[in-house]
Design an enzyme around this catalytic site. Structure first.
Site, PDB file in Angstrom:
ATOM      1  N   ARG A 175      28.038  13.528  66.331  1.00  0.00           N
ATOM      2  CA  ARG A 175      27.886  11.877  66.211  1.00  0.00           C
ATOM      3  C   ARG A 175      26.972  11.614  65.132  1.00  0.00           C
ATOM      4  O   ARG A 175      27.250  10.460  64.578  1.00  0.00           O
ATOM      5  CB  ARG A 175      27.459  11.448  67.619  1.00  0.00           C
ATOM      6  CG  ARG A 175      28.388  11.844  68.865  1.00  0.00           C
ATOM      7  CD  ARG A 175      27.946  11.066  69.972  1.00  0.00           C
ATOM      8  NE  ARG A 175      28.872  11.732  71.072  1.00  0.00           N
ATOM      9  CZ  ARG A 175      30.030  11.517  71.411  1.00  0.00           C
ATOM     10  NH1 ARG A 175      30.809  10.749  70.767  1.00  0.00           N
ATOM     11  NH2 ARG A 175      30.504  12.239  72.609  1.00  0.00           N
ATOM     12  N   ASP A 203      25.372   8.047  74.162  1.00  0.00           N
ATOM     13  CA  ASP A 203      26.096   8.701  73.173  1.00  0.00           C
ATOM     14  C   ASP A 203      26.267   7.576  71.860  1.00  0.00           C
ATOM     15  O   ASP A 203      26.912   8.109  70.948  1.00  0.00           O
ATOM     16  CB  ASP A 203      27.494   9.405  73.630  1.00  0.00           C
ATOM     17  CG  ASP A 203      27.088  10.628  74.191  1.00  0.00           C
ATOM     18  OD1 ASP A 203      26.126  11.048  74.126  1.00  0.00           O
ATOM     19  OD2 ASP A 203      28.001  11.030  75.072  1.00  0.00           O
ATOM     20  N   ARG A 219      18.112  13.460  68.776  1.00  0.00           N
ATOM     21  CA  ARG A 219      19.248  12.335  68.224  1.00  0.00           C
ATOM     22  C   ARG A 219      18.059  11.182  67.755  1.00  0.00           C
ATOM     23  O   ARG A 219      18.602  10.352  66.929  1.00  0.00           O
ATOM     24  CB  ARG A 219      20.226  11.985  68.964  1.00  0.00           C
ATOM     25  CG  ARG A 219      21.343  12.755  68.656  1.00  0.00           C
ATOM     26  CD  ARG A 219      22.498  12.301  69.669  1.00  0.00           C
ATOM     27  NE  ARG A 219      23.570  13.016  69.387  1.00  0.00           N
ATOM     28  CZ  ARG A 219      24.819  13.045  70.387  1.00  0.00           C
ATOM     29  NH1 ARG A 219      24.756  12.471  71.375  1.00  0.00           N
ATOM     30  NH2 ARG A 219      25.827  14.052  70.230  1.00  0.00           N
ATOM     31  N   LYS A 230      36.384  12.616  76.417  1.00  0.00           N
ATOM     32  CA  LYS A 230      35.861  13.689  76.726  1.00  0.00           C
ATOM     33  C   LYS A 230      35.253  14.326  77.981  1.00  0.00           C
ATOM     34  O   LYS A 230      35.641  15.222  78.716  1.00  0.00           O
ATOM     35  CB  LYS A 230      34.657  14.098  75.686  1.00  0.00           C
ATOM     36  CG  LYS A 230      34.365  15.591  75.712  1.00  0.00           C
ATOM     37  CD  LYS A 230      33.698  15.890  74.332  1.00  0.00           C
ATOM     38  CE  LYS A 230      32.100  15.411  74.117  1.00  0.00           C
ATOM     39  NZ  LYS A 230      31.324  16.218  73.447  1.00  0.00           N
ATOM     40  N   SER A 231      34.531  13.200  78.837  1.00  0.00           N
ATOM     41  CA  SER A 231      34.254  13.300  80.189  1.00  0.00           C
ATOM     42  C   SER A 231      35.253  13.554  81.162  1.00  0.00           C
ATOM     43  O   SER A 231      35.173  14.334  82.005  1.00  0.00           O
ATOM     44  CB  SER A 231      33.310  12.111  80.462  1.00  0.00           C
ATOM     45  OG  SER A 231      32.351  11.718  79.679  1.00  0.00           O
ATOM     46  N   ARG A 260      36.423  16.857  83.179  1.00  0.00           N
ATOM     47  CA  ARG A 260      36.592  16.854  84.720  1.00  0.00           C
ATOM     48  C   ARG A 260      37.756  17.009  85.337  1.00  0.00           C
ATOM     49  O   ARG A 260      37.841  17.841  86.309  1.00  0.00           O
ATOM     50  CB  ARG A 260      36.074  15.581  85.250  1.00  0.00           C
ATOM     51  CG  ARG A 260      34.407  15.440  84.978  1.00  0.00           C
ATOM     52  CD  ARG A 260      34.211  14.068  85.067  1.00  0.00           C
ATOM     53  NE  ARG A 260      32.495  13.875  85.058  1.00  0.00           N
ATOM     54  CZ  ARG A 260      31.633  13.834  83.858  1.00  0.00           C
ATOM     55  NH1 ARG A 260      32.329  14.279  82.859  1.00  0.00           N
ATOM     56  NH2 ARG A 260      30.444  13.944  84.167  1.00  0.00           N
ATOM     57  N   GLY A 318      27.304  20.836  75.906  1.00  0.00           N
ATOM     58  CA  GLY A 318      26.463  20.664  77.311  1.00  0.00           C
ATOM     59  C   GLY A 318      27.244  20.343  78.283  1.00  0.00           C
ATOM     60  O   GLY A 318      26.833  20.840  79.660  1.00  0.00           O
TER      61      GLY A 318
END
EC number: 2.5.1.19
Length: 445
Positions: free
Chosen positions: A402, A328, A359, A28-29, A33, A101
């Site tokens: 998650r 995470d 969390r 995902k990161s 990007r 986020g």
């Protein structure tokens, strides 16, 4: 702007051995990007293996709204024609980031360096999350907040800087999002923008900026920190990006294989960037059988194939400096800890309190309702593992993907089934999670 998805509850039951070979979705990161830097580049960027979850697709829509051409060319294959550094156009409507986020905060940085105004919004969960620590350094660089909800939260309208200023900024916490927002704004500023971190956070932005042609230098700072310096106003050039499989997503089938007796799974192309592999190191300390092979890299990011087999786990202490490399993964680590023998103490988890949900509290509640002895002491989570989990509980997911996936993994090996109140939000990061786990042998009903 809120999700109108009907809740979709699901039950996970004790499963036979999990078997098979899979590639979990793209990281995902990296996906966020690749889209953002492709949009800030001149020419064409091709992306293979993009995560097509809701979070990343919202970033793709935002790049289009800001003037880049973004198109899907095949399954997980995308093409971006960028507008160049500082070239974003004023969007016609608010940019809706849904639950993301990362997408929201990184794009804030990119917009801060352009002479445009943009409104950032998201779902109820994202509207509750802090934005001030992202906006503070951007204001030092010349951006300004025209309007926001109470406490500087979303919806927030940001006016980008007409003449962005380079700054030297010391981040208040180890956060790849703060660092990345400052660096992306710094692309438009003349001179050198510097970010100093006391604890090194994930370095995907730095590696990908280099891949697209930016001049960026990262050196050690203190014991665990980094000092990153970016020379502003480069001409970024479009580049091919192969997105490795997301280690945060791989964590779920990996832990499932460790706790379901007789399991033997192969996970391919998993990113092994050392700033993302804290979970793998921790599981090995607990006695997990995890073998790596087929090491390679792309766009500066290393990846490998993992073979994971069911293992007898023991409790360990996880040091606080490991948190940025596995922030995470603590939820699913807590599940592994519940099936281990002995006490696992995870130290320094304050950042978990400002994620999609609190969390830290939600993880404790997930375990407690399923008969696990768990405590929170300050910012530490302590799990008393007894080698098995009673189960039988209903887990409240708090719109957090998650929590939902961690609870479902727990139910695959617990004595009684585990019920999850809503699985709809799993689509934000891992749309194929439920069918993929079923193919491996998971019993979801």
């Amino acid at each position: 702007m809120t999700h109108s998805v009907q809740p979709t509850p699901l039950q996970a039951r004790k499963s036979p051995a999990l078997q098979g070979r899979v590639r979990v979705p793209g990281d995902k990161s990296i996906s966020h990007r690749a889209l953002i830097l492709g949009a800030l580049s001149v020419g064409e960027t091709t992306i293979t293996g993009l995560l097509e979850g809701e979070d990343v697709l919202n970033t793709a829509k935002a790049m289009q709204a800001l003037g880049a051409k973004v198109e899907r060319t095949g399954e997980f294959a995308w093409r971006v024609n960028g507008v160049g550094v500082g070239g974003f156009a004023q969007p016609d409507a608010a940019l809706d980031f849904g639950n993301s986020g990362t997408g929201c905060r990184l794009v804030m940085g990119a917009v801060a360096g352009c002479p445009i105004a943009a409104t950032f919004d998201g779902d109820a969960s994202l509207r509750s999350r802090p934005m001030k620590r992202i906006v503070d350094p951007l204001q030092l660089m010349g951006a300004s907040v025209i309007a926001s909800a109470e406490g500087g939260k979303l919806p927030l309208t940001l006016q980008g800087a007409k003449n962005p200023l380079p700054i030297e900024y010391r981040t208040p916490v180890a956060s790849a999002q703060i660092k990345s927002a400052v660096l992306l704004a710094g692309l438009s500023a003349p001179g050198v923008t510097t970010v100093i971190e006391q604890e090194a956070s994930r370095d995907h932005t730095e590696l990908m900026l280099q891949h697209f042609g930016a001049q960026i230098v990262s050196v050690p700072e203190g014991v665990h920190g980094r000092k990153i310096s970016l020379t502003g106003q480069p001409e970024l050039r479009g580049a091919p990006v192969v997105v490795p499989a997301d280690p945060s997503s791989a964590a779920f089938p990996m832990v499932a294989a460790l706790i379901v007796p007789g399991s033997d799974l192969v996970l391919t192309d998993v990113m092994t960037n050392p700033l993302r592999t804290g979970l793998f190191a921790t599981l090995r300390e607990m006695g997990a059988s995890i073998e790596e092979s087929e090491l390679r890299d792309d766009a500066g990011e290393p990846m490998a194939t993992f073979r994971v087999r069911a293992s007898k786990l023991k409790g360990v202490t996880v040091p606080p400096e490991r948190a940025p490399s596995m922030i995470d993964e603590y939820l699913v680590l807590a599940v592994a800890a519940a099936f281990a023998e002995g006490t696992t103490r995870m130290r320094g988890l304050q950042e978990l309190r400002v994620k999609e949900s609190d969390r830290l509290e939600a993880t404790a509640a997930m375990l407690r309702v399923n008969g696990v002895d768990v405590a929170i002491e300050g910012d530490d989570l302590i799990v008393e593992g007894r080698g098995h989990v009673p189960g039988g509980g209903l887990v409240a997911t708090h719109m957090d993907h998650r929590i939902a996936m961690s609870a479902l993994v727990m139910g695959l090996a617990s004595d009684q089934p585990v019920q999850v109140d809503d699985t709809a939000f799993i689509a934000t990061s891992f749309p194929d999670f439920i069918p993929m786990m079923r193919r491996l042998g998971a019993d979801f009903a």
